[in-house]
Write a protein that holds these residues in place. Structure first.
Motif, mmCIF file in Angstrom:
data_model
loop_
_atom_site.group_PDB
_atom_site.id
_atom_site.type_symbol
_atom_site.label_atom_id
_atom_site.label_comp_id
_atom_site.label_asym_id
_atom_site.label_seq_id
_atom_site.Cartn_x
_atom_site.Cartn_y
_atom_site.Cartn_z
ATOM 1 N N UNK A 19 0.829 -1.208 0.000
ATOM 2 C CA UNK A 19 0.000 0.000 0.000
ATOM 3 C C UNK A 19 0.863 1.257 0.000
ATOM 4 N N UNK A 20 2.060 1.144 0.572
ATOM 5 C CA UNK A 20 2.924 2.314 0.666
ATOM 6 C C UNK A 20 3.635 2.636 -0.638
ATOM 7 N N UNK A 21 3.485 1.836 -1.675
ATOM 8 C CA UNK A 21 4.209 2.089 -2.914
ATOM 9 C C UNK A 21 3.806 3.415 -3.581
ATOM 10 N N UNK A 64 13.488 5.639 -11.021
ATOM 11 C CA UNK A 64 12.397 5.535 -10.071
ATOM 12 C C UNK A 64 11.721 4.164 -10.163
ATOM 13 N N UNK A 65 11.486 3.703 -11.381
ATOM 14 C CA UNK A 65 10.866 2.391 -11.567
ATOM 15 C C UNK A 65 11.749 1.268 -11.042
ATOM 16 N N UNK A 71 12.047 -2.548 -4.160
ATOM 17 C CA UNK A 71 11.303 -2.579 -2.895
ATOM 18 C C UNK A 71 10.165 -3.596 -2.983
ATOM 19 N N UNK A 72 9.493 -3.663 -4.135
ATOM 20 C CA UNK A 72 8.413 -4.644 -4.309
ATOM 21 C C UNK A 72 8.949 -6.067 -4.176
ATOM 22 N N UNK A 73 10.107 -6.337 -4.756
ATOM 23 C CA UNK A 73 10.703 -7.675 -4.647
ATOM 24 C C UNK A 73 11.019 -8.020 -3.201
ATOM 25 N N UNK A 74 11.498 -7.040 -2.420
ATOM 26 C CA UNK A 74 11.789 -7.296 -1.010
ATOM 27 C C UNK A 74 10.514 -7.604 -0.232
#
Length: 916
Positions: A19-21, A64-65, A71-74
């Motif tokens: 949600x924080x993305x 940025x991408x 971060x998504x992978x983590x």
């Protein structure tokens, strides 16, 4: 677990971090990168000006991408994703784990324990009662106790596969009488085979709740023996491989090793099980030394066939009058009957006694022979362990000095006894029943076998003890006596049908087979309890993994139970009853189990593929690319990026000498002696003090000046700079890791030496290079060459001092080194092969050398050795052995090479005399 299609998450709550993305996107988008500084002279004209509407440069979209993707992978990785997870229905009722624990479960036993432990731990976390049923046949018919799953883990870890097939209790309902309320969920970890009572258990469990079956990960193999005149082996396999069969036994030096390799024949598949015959086509000398057959690469009791008398093929020498040329006379000759009885199961050698003795037979049979010229050589052969079987006849009955004939078990009367003739004393006699504890125990004399004539024995107090078969009037038919290590047996009748019809009966063949099976063994007096009830006593047994196990705690097995094969209380092994030897082997025909009504897991599916490692690696790569991208747009970007790329592509630097521990570096500089840290403080302290005392002796007596001893942790320390390693063996010492054994084997191959000291020379003899169970356990993964006791002319006896013995704190036990190859001693000057520069990589003994070398801080001996002057003399010899050992390690074959010096000098003198 949250499942989205083929993807499952063990920790789905972590996904809320996604949600924080969007917020992170805005923060990263507004944050400018580091500014680049560009020297421009015109900037000086702008000094003092203020931009009222400053606009920050935005982060490039691609950078940025990349950051958001990392971060998504983590986040996904911390959610424990699993690809195609195995879903298990949520159960609220009790759990039963059934673990097949026969020999077929041994190959992947650790994986089975892990799976069972996982199920029990999950049940404990869910608050479900659980029970564990081991299919080793030792579970009583008492009801199972359901308890918390984690309380059963200790019992599970202590469980071991049994050296017999999986066995379940007879009554499932009685065992499950204490089942708590709710549907019973069963996890059956199967070995893949059908077993007695398995179908009944499956039916009962399926009626109580869902049953999940975990099949084996690999095919199951077993080996069985088919007896008869031409015994052979059979390989049973649930796969289609064609394994090699190893024949293992002692070599001429007494060291057990692979003697032959047998090849399986053509396969025959029935109901999913493939069978392959294996013929035992080996010379008798080699075949009779085989102790066991084993499937190569298999590690369970079912893959081992222990050899007994059914495998061994005796070499029998026949000595008698040559058969007549007339066909009718040939059928009446004693040798004809013996030949027909023995040819199917033995290798026969015929000729004169001298010629037969030259062939080194196991058994010699004399048919009506007296006054032989080679009687002295025959007596020596029997005394060395041979079996001599003699048959009476007309020549022996008419011999006027029969009372002086040697090599007879009893004194004989001159002349025969004619029972059924015109001047007979009565009707022909039948055979009395055989003693239940004798060599013919279990054989049934036919009613139609009678004796018409016989040689009578002189009455004596020990005649009954030497009689192993008698007639109905209690007169001896077969007598036997011990001579040295061998035996002498006499049939008081002829080997043909002239005096009796025994030679034309099937009992004659059985009696000869029984006698031949005792060849090489001394006659044993039966115990009193064996006279009342026959029992079989375990001589050596196997565990479930096919390894040798202790038979000391096993009770004798009743004879009627032996027919059931291996089982609780009678593991696979070698058993003896009186003079009879029998092997119980665990392997045999197999049948694949069927699981109607149960859910069978796919062996290839496993538990799903864990994606955490892949996602973490992907995140690390993207973060590295982020660093490179940031460097590209910052000051000196290209140079930094090139440096990062170059550093990422460089292989890791190899370990250099300066990377070693300080102790290892000191050992390399000072030639320090090293010892293995066992974890026992007293043993480690004795090792340190012993090597310190030996180092002091080397400094005082030789040019070698070792430093302080070094303790080595095999799991963590390197061995590349060491030359000598003292390894005291303790029972509680844990085995090193696999990586440690790789370093140890490299250490041995590169010229290092390990001195194994079992330190038990005061309480037990070694008896061979495999000394104790602790030494076998620790040294099994090492590349240890064949060993033999130190010969008198070994380099170790003269590398510095001239020694004939190698005592330590104890003495009298042999010391074992690398055995020379066969025939190596025949070459003059080079009695041993040159391996590792002539240094045996392993020396094994039990004399407690470190304790004999040990000195305290004041230079006084720490441990007593003997008493008085004799003890100090023994300590001095122990120190001299230590000096010889270290000089042997450091100089290699130097001393052995000195035998060539005279020959080299003679050659040089010859060349000088000849001149150019």
């Amino acid at each position: 677990m949250l499942v989205l299609g083929p993807l499952g998450f063990a920790a789905p709550w972590v996904l809320t971090a996604l949600i924080a993305l969007p917020v992170l996107w805005l923060i990263l988008r507004a944050t400018p990168p580091s500014p680049r500084r560009v020297a421009f002279p015109g900037v000086a004209l702008l000094q003092g000006l203020v931009d009222k509407t400053p606009v920050a440069r935005r982060t490039p979209w691609w950078l940025l991408l990349l950051r958001l993707a990392a971060i998504t992978a983590l986040i996904l990785a911390f959610a424990s994703p699993v690809w195609k997870p195995v879903l298990q229905d949520r159960q609220d009722g009790p759990l039963l784990v059934v673990l097949d624990a026969g020999w077929a479960a041994a190959p992947d036993w650790a994986a089975r324990q892990t799976r069972a432990a996982q199920a029990l731990s999950e049940a404990a976390a869910q608050g479900r009662p659980a029970a564990l049923l081991l299919g080793d046949g030792q579970t009583q018919e008492e009801p199972l106790r359901f308890a918390a799953g984690d309380s059963l883990l200790s019992r599970l870890r202590a469980a071991q596969p049994a050296p017999w097939g999986t066995r379940l209790p007879e009554d499932p309902d009685a065992v499950l009488a204490n089942q708590p309320e709710g549907d019973l969920a069963t996890l059956w970890i199967s070995d893949g085979l059908d077993h007695p009572n398995r179908a009944a258990w499956l039916q009962s469990l399926a009626a109580r709740g869902p049953v999940s079956v975990v099949p084996p990960r690999r095919a199951v193999q077993s080996l069985s023996l088919q007896g008869g005149d031409a015994p052979s082996l059979t390989v049973h396999d649930t796969g289609d491989a064609a394994p090699a069969i190893l024949a293992i036994g002692p070599d001429p030096q007494g060291i057990e090793r692979e003697l032959a390799r047998l090849t399986a024949g053509e396969a025959t598949a029935v109901a999913g099980v493939t069978t392959r015959p294996v013929s035992i086509d080996l010379p008798p000398e080699l075949r009779n030394r085989i102790a066991r057959f084993q499937i190569e690469g298999a590690s369970h009791a079912g893959a081992v066939v222990l050899a007994d008398d059914r495998v061994r093929r005796r070499k029998v020498g026949l000595v008698g009058d040559a058969d007549s040329q007339a066909e009718g006379q040939q059928l009446l000759a004693p040798l004809y009957y013996l030949r027909r009885a023995l040819a199917p199961s033995t290798d026969l050698v015929e000729g004169g006694l001298g010629d037969v003795l030259d062939t080194a037979p196991d058994v010699i049979i004399l048919a009506d022979q007296v006054q032989l010229t080679e009687i002295g050589e025959l007596a020596e052969w029997v005394d060395a362990g041979g079996l001599l079987i003699r048959f009476a006849g007309p020549r022996m009955a008419a011999f006027d000095r029969l009372t002086e004939e040697p090599l007879l078990p009893v004194m004989l009367r001159q002349g025969g006894r004619d029972i059924g003739g015109a001047l007979s004393w009565g009707d022909p006699r039948g055979l009395a029943p055989f003693a239940g504890d004798g060599v013919f125990a279990g054989l049934q004399p036919p009613q139609d076998v009678t004796v018409r004539a016989q040689l009578m024995a002189q009455p004596s107090p020990d005649l009954a003890a030497r009689t192993i078969a008698a007639l109905t009037d209690n007169t001896p038919l077969v007598t036997r006596d011990r001579l040295g290590q061998g035996q002498v047996v006499l049939f008081h009748v002829t080997a043909n049908a002239e005096w009796s019809n025994l030679p034309i009966s099937g009992l004659f063949v059985q009696m000869l087979d029984r006698l031949l099976s005792t060849a090489g063994t001394a006659a044993v007096e039966p115990r009193a309890d064996q006279r009342q009830q026959p029992f079989w006593t375990a001589q050596s047994v196997l565990d479930g993994f096919g390894r040798a196990a202790s038979a000391d705690d096993l009770a004798p097995v009743a004879a009627q139970d032996m027919a059931g094969g291996p089982g609780p209380g009678r593991p696979a092994g070698i058993y003896a009853a009186g003079e009879q030897i029998m092997a119980l082997n665990a392997g045999g025909p197999m049948r694949i189990a069927a699981w109607p009504g149960a859910h069978v897991e796919q062996a290839a599916a496993g538990q799903g593929r864990d994606l955490r490692g892949i996602l973490l690696a992907l995140a690390a790569v993207m973060l590295a690319l982020d660093a490179v991208g940031s460097a590209l747009i910052a000051r000196g970007g290209r140079i930094a990026a090139l440096l990062l790329i170059a550093m990422a592509g460089l292989p890791p630097a190899p370990a250099q000498a300066q990377d070693l521990t300080p102790e290892a570096s000191r050992a390399a500089d000072e030639v320090a002696l090293a010892y293995v840290i066992t974890g026992d403080e007293a043993v480690d302290e004795a090792s340190y003090e012993g090597l310190r005392g030996l180092s002091q002796a080397l400094r005082q007596r030789s040019s070698v000046e070792p430093g302080e001893p070094v303790g080595v942790d095999l799991d963590n320390d390197g061995l590349s700079v060491l030359t000598f390693l003292y390894w005291p063996v303790t029972e509680a010492q844990p085995a090193p890791t696999a990586q440690a054994y790789l370093r140890l084997n490299q250490f041995l191959r590169s010229g290092g030496m390990i001195l194994f000291d079992t330190r038990d020379g005061d309480i037990a003899g070694l008896g061979g290079p495999d000394m104790s169970s602790a030494l076998q356990r620790l040294a099994a993964p090492l590349d240890v060459p064949p060993l033999a006791p130190v010969p008198d002319d070994h380099v170790l006896t003269r590398s510095f001092y001239l020694l004939a013995d190698f005592p330590g704190r104890w003495r009298g036990q042999p010391v074992w080194v690398e055995a020379p190859p066969a025939g190596a001693s025949a070459a003059e000057g080079t009695p041993f092969r040159q391996l590792n520069d002539g240094v045996s990589p392993v020396v094994i003994g039990a004399n407690g050398w470190a304790e004999a070398w040990a000195l305290d801080e004041n230079g006084y001996p720490t441990f007593p050795v003997g008493t008085g002057w004799e003890g100090e003399r023994q300590r001095e010899l122990a120190i001299r052995f230590g000096v010889n050992l270290i000089m042997y390690v450091l100089t290699g074959n130097y001393k052995s090479d000195q035998v060539h010096v005279p020959a080299l000098l003679d050659r040089l003198r010859t060349e000088e005399r000849l001149g150019p």
